[in-house]
Design a protein around this motif. Sequence first.
Motif, PDB file in Angstrom:
ATOM      1  N   HIS A 157       0.823  -1.221   0.000  1.00 59.01           N
ATOM      2  CA  HIS A 157       0.000   0.000   0.000  1.00 59.01           C
ATOM      3  C   HIS A 157       0.849   1.260   0.000  1.00 59.01           C
ATOM      4  N   GLU A 158       2.132   1.139   0.358  1.00 57.39           N
ATOM      5  CA  GLU A 158       3.013   2.295   0.335  1.00 57.39           C
ATOM      6  C   GLU A 158       3.448   2.630  -1.092  1.00 57.39           C
ATOM      7  N   ILE A 159       3.398   1.643  -1.959  1.00 55.92           N
ATOM      8  CA  ILE A 159       3.827   1.825  -3.349  1.00 55.92           C
ATOM      9  C   ILE A 159       2.699   2.378  -4.205  1.00 55.92           C
ATOM     10  N   ASP A 160       1.482   1.930  -3.941  1.00 59.20           N
ATOM     11  CA  ASP A 160       0.329   2.333  -4.743  1.00 59.20           C
ATOM     12  C   ASP A 160      -0.758   2.877  -3.813  1.00 59.20           C
ATOM     13  N   ALA A 161      -1.022   4.150  -3.936  1.00 59.52           N
ATOM     14  CA  ALA A 161      -2.004   4.796  -3.054  1.00 59.52           C
ATOM     15  C   ALA A 161      -3.425   4.353  -3.353  1.00 59.52           C
ATOM     16  N   ASN A 162      -3.644   3.622  -4.439  1.00 57.00           N
ATOM     17  CA  ASN A 162      -4.975   3.122  -4.768  1.00 57.00           C
ATOM     18  C   ASN A 162      -5.190   1.698  -4.255  1.00 57.00           C
ATOM     19  N   LEU A 163      -4.342   1.264  -3.350  1.00 62.53           N
ATOM     20  CA  LEU A 163      -4.460  -0.081  -2.792  1.00 62.53           C
ATOM     21  C   LEU A 163      -4.768  -0.022  -1.304  1.00 62.53           C
ATOM     22  N   ALA A 164      -5.547  -1.000  -0.867  1.00 59.37           N
ATOM     23  CA  ALA A 164      -5.696  -1.292   0.550  1.00 59.37           C
ATOM     24  C   ALA A 164      -5.361  -2.767   0.729  1.00 59.37           C
ATOM     25  N   VAL A 165      -4.716  -3.104   1.823  1.00 59.19           N
ATOM     26  CA  VAL A 165      -4.236  -4.467   2.043  1.00 59.19           C
ATOM     27  C   VAL A 165      -4.762  -4.974   3.375  1.00 59.19           C
ATOM     28  N   VAL A 166      -5.265  -6.203   3.360  1.00 59.78           N
ATOM     29  CA  VAL A 166      -5.735  -6.864   4.569  1.00 59.78           C
ATOM     30  C   VAL A 166      -5.000  -8.189   4.702  1.00 59.78           C
ATOM     31  N   LEU A 167      -4.384  -8.409   5.842  1.00 57.64           N
ATOM     32  CA  LEU A 167      -3.713  -9.679   6.139  1.00 57.64           C
ATOM     33  C   LEU A 167      -4.553 -10.421   7.170  1.00 57.64           C
ATOM     34  N   ILE A 168      -4.947 -11.645   6.837  1.00 55.96           N
ATOM     35  CA  ILE A 168      -5.775 -12.450   7.728  1.00 55.96           C
ATOM     36  C   ILE A 168      -5.023 -13.740   8.038  1.00 55.96           C
ATOM     37  N   ALA A 169      -4.793 -13.993   9.314  1.00 56.22           N
ATOM     38  CA  ALA A 169      -4.033 -15.177   9.725  1.00 56.22           C
ATOM     39  C   ALA A 169      -4.796 -15.942  10.796  1.00 56.22           C
ATOM     40  N   ALA A 170      -4.610 -17.266  10.778  1.00 59.17           N
ATOM     41  CA  ALA A 170      -5.267 -18.105  11.784  1.00 59.17           C
ATOM     42  C   ALA A 170      -4.614 -17.940  13.145  1.00 59.17           C
ATOM     43  N   GLU A 171      -3.299 -17.728  13.164  1.00 63.88           N
ATOM     44  CA  GLU A 171      -2.609 -17.617  14.448  1.00 63.88           C
ATOM     45  C   GLU A 171      -1.302 -16.864  14.288  1.00 63.88           C
ATOM     46  N   HIS A 172      -0.760 -16.413  15.419  1.00 62.80           N
ATOM     47  CA  HIS A 172       0.578 -15.834  15.428  1.00 62.80           C
ATOM     48  C   HIS A 172       1.606 -16.943  15.201  1.00 62.80           C
ATOM     49  N   ILE A 173       2.865 -16.580  15.146  1.00 66.83           N
ATOM     50  CA  ILE A 173       3.914 -17.571  14.987  1.00 66.83           C
ATOM     51  C   ILE A 173       3.890 -18.513  16.191  1.00 66.83           C
ATOM     52  N   PRO A 174       3.765 -19.835  15.971  1.00 64.45           N
ATOM     53  CA  PRO A 174       3.690 -20.773  17.101  1.00 64.45           C
ATOM     54  C   PRO A 174       5.016 -20.893  17.834  1.00 64.45           C
ATOM     55  N   ASP A 175       4.960 -21.464  19.027  1.00 64.08           N
ATOM     56  CA  ASP A 175       6.138 -21.538  19.889  1.00 64.08           C
ATOM     57  C   ASP A 175       7.293 -22.295  19.240  1.00 64.08           C
ATOM     58  N   HIS A 176       6.985 -23.382  18.518  1.00 61.90           N
ATOM     59  CA  HIS A 176       8.080 -24.172  17.951  1.00 61.90           C
ATOM     60  C   HIS A 176       8.818 -23.396  16.865  1.00 61.90           C
ATOM     61  N   ARG A 177       8.117 -22.478  16.177  1.00 62.68           N
ATOM     62  CA  ARG A 177       8.786 -21.619  15.201  1.00 62.68           C
ATOM     63  C   ARG A 177       9.630 -20.562  15.904  1.00 62.68           C
ATOM     64  N   THR A 178       9.115 -20.040  16.996  1.00 64.52           N
ATOM     65  CA  THR A 178       9.879 -19.059  17.775  1.00 64.52           C
ATOM     66  C   THR A 178      11.172 -19.687  18.284  1.00 64.52           C
ATOM     67  N   ALA A 179      11.085 -20.956  18.715  1.00 61.21           N
ATOM     68  CA  ALA A 179      12.275 -21.662  19.195  1.00 61.21           C
ATOM     69  C   ALA A 179      13.309 -21.848  18.094  1.00 61.21           C
ATOM     70  N   MET A 180      12.850 -21.837  16.825  1.00 65.83           N
ATOM     71  CA  MET A 180      13.758 -21.961  15.693  1.00 65.83           C
ATOM     72  C   MET A 180      14.412 -20.640  15.324  1.00 65.83           C
ATOM     73  N   GLY A 181      14.044 -19.572  16.028  1.00 69.74           N
ATOM     74  CA  GLY A 181      14.652 -18.275  15.768  1.00 69.74           C
ATOM     75  C   GLY A 181      13.739 -17.278  15.089  1.00 69.74           C
ATOM     76  N   TRP A 182      12.519 -17.712  14.721  1.00 70.90           N
ATOM     77  CA  TRP A 182      11.582 -16.776  14.113  1.00 70.90           C
ATOM     78  C   TRP A 182      11.118 -15.774  15.160  1.00 70.90           C
ATOM     79  N   SER A 183      10.989 -14.533  14.768  1.00 70.52           N
ATOM     80  CA  SER A 183      10.582 -13.493  15.696  1.00 70.52           C
ATOM     81  C   SER A 183       9.105 -13.164  15.513  1.00 70.52           C
ATOM     82  N   GLN A 184       8.423 -12.923  16.631  1.00 66.27           N
ATOM     83  CA  GLN A 184       7.059 -12.402  16.548  1.00 66.27           C
ATOM     84  C   GLN A 184       7.119 -10.984  15.992  1.00 66.27           C
TER      85      GLN A 184
END
Length: 388
Positions: free
Chosen positions: A45-72
Amino acid sequence: MNNYNFLTAHIRKFRRPNENNKVMVLIFWQNIISPHQLPYIKTLHEIDANLAVVLIAAEHIPDHRTAMGWSQHNIVETKRFKFILSPSDNDIESVFKKYPKSQHFFSNIRSFPMVHKAFKTSIKFEVNRHLIVEGPFLYSYPKFLHYLKTLLLDYRYFKHITKVYAIGHHAISWYSKFNFKSNQIVPFSYVVDGEYSQTKDVLGDNIKLVFVGNLTHRKGVDILLNVLSKIDKGYKLDLIGDGKEYKSLEEIVRNKNLKDKIKFLKTLNNHQLLTIIGNYDVLILPSRHDGWGAVINEGLMAGLFVVCSDQCGASELINEKNGIVFSHRTKNSLFKALTFCLENKELIRSRKVQIKEWSNCIKAKKVSEYFLRTLKTNSPATPPWKKL
């Protein structure tokens, strides 16, 4: 106010002042907040002012991914970028009713319950549907079984899909088998965030090698260690990560008398990796199979020369200046790649700034521009990482 009402209250303001055109709404459906997709999604949306963006996710990053080094990731909403977490079935239905002409991007069709529900719901509406997917996970089961499963479960849905944003060569070749036209398959990539440490003058007689990832059989670290055991001197290797192969890999290091050359550093989080990765010369990813391998992005963004197998989707990013792609099917291929690195240590070190500058083409802004360009045309587009 529930997620949906909060969203719609703001999207009503998505018109630009004094303009009659409605804003195009792009809606991304994911199982988790993918740190390898969020950087370009939140930039669109920062590139094109005629866009709106919606991100829909079932869950945040799970614990096992965080343990692998992924950051919330703390997602900062704006008037044209919204986030919905854990939508109910009613929320999903409401999104399609409110925005029947929107563009929807699904991370796979069947693998994740919420995404699957959203895809099936979308079929009742006149929306454009796209996939953002890797190829099948060919490491565990033969290609034929994946093909049969796709025909039985997913093929019926393919007629409803406008484009496939294919992450890596596995995905490009896979979806070409199912009657998608060439202009419907868009070569795509994952994107990583962050400013990596300034390239440094790496000194010393030993070339400094690094592996970052899970210590599992699929990642092929055992292959790397066995090949390095044939090289007497001239290198140091750090293994950053953890996993069920940790003990067996330690045993290989002991049995091959490699303890003075190879060090285990366990898992580092994203911030720690950003800080130290620039201290190395070469990133190695010897995977037996990797749908992409985002650590390759990270290595290139830090100015590292990359050695990876042709089974890594991110081998698409490698050219004659920034790395070597080897094949497990070709005898001595990895040995020759490592020998090249040892024999050309100074050349590799001299290219660090050049590689880091080149990596601008795989950062969020460039990938977002490419994404929008391919969305707005049916003509083939060259990915920024393939341009000379």
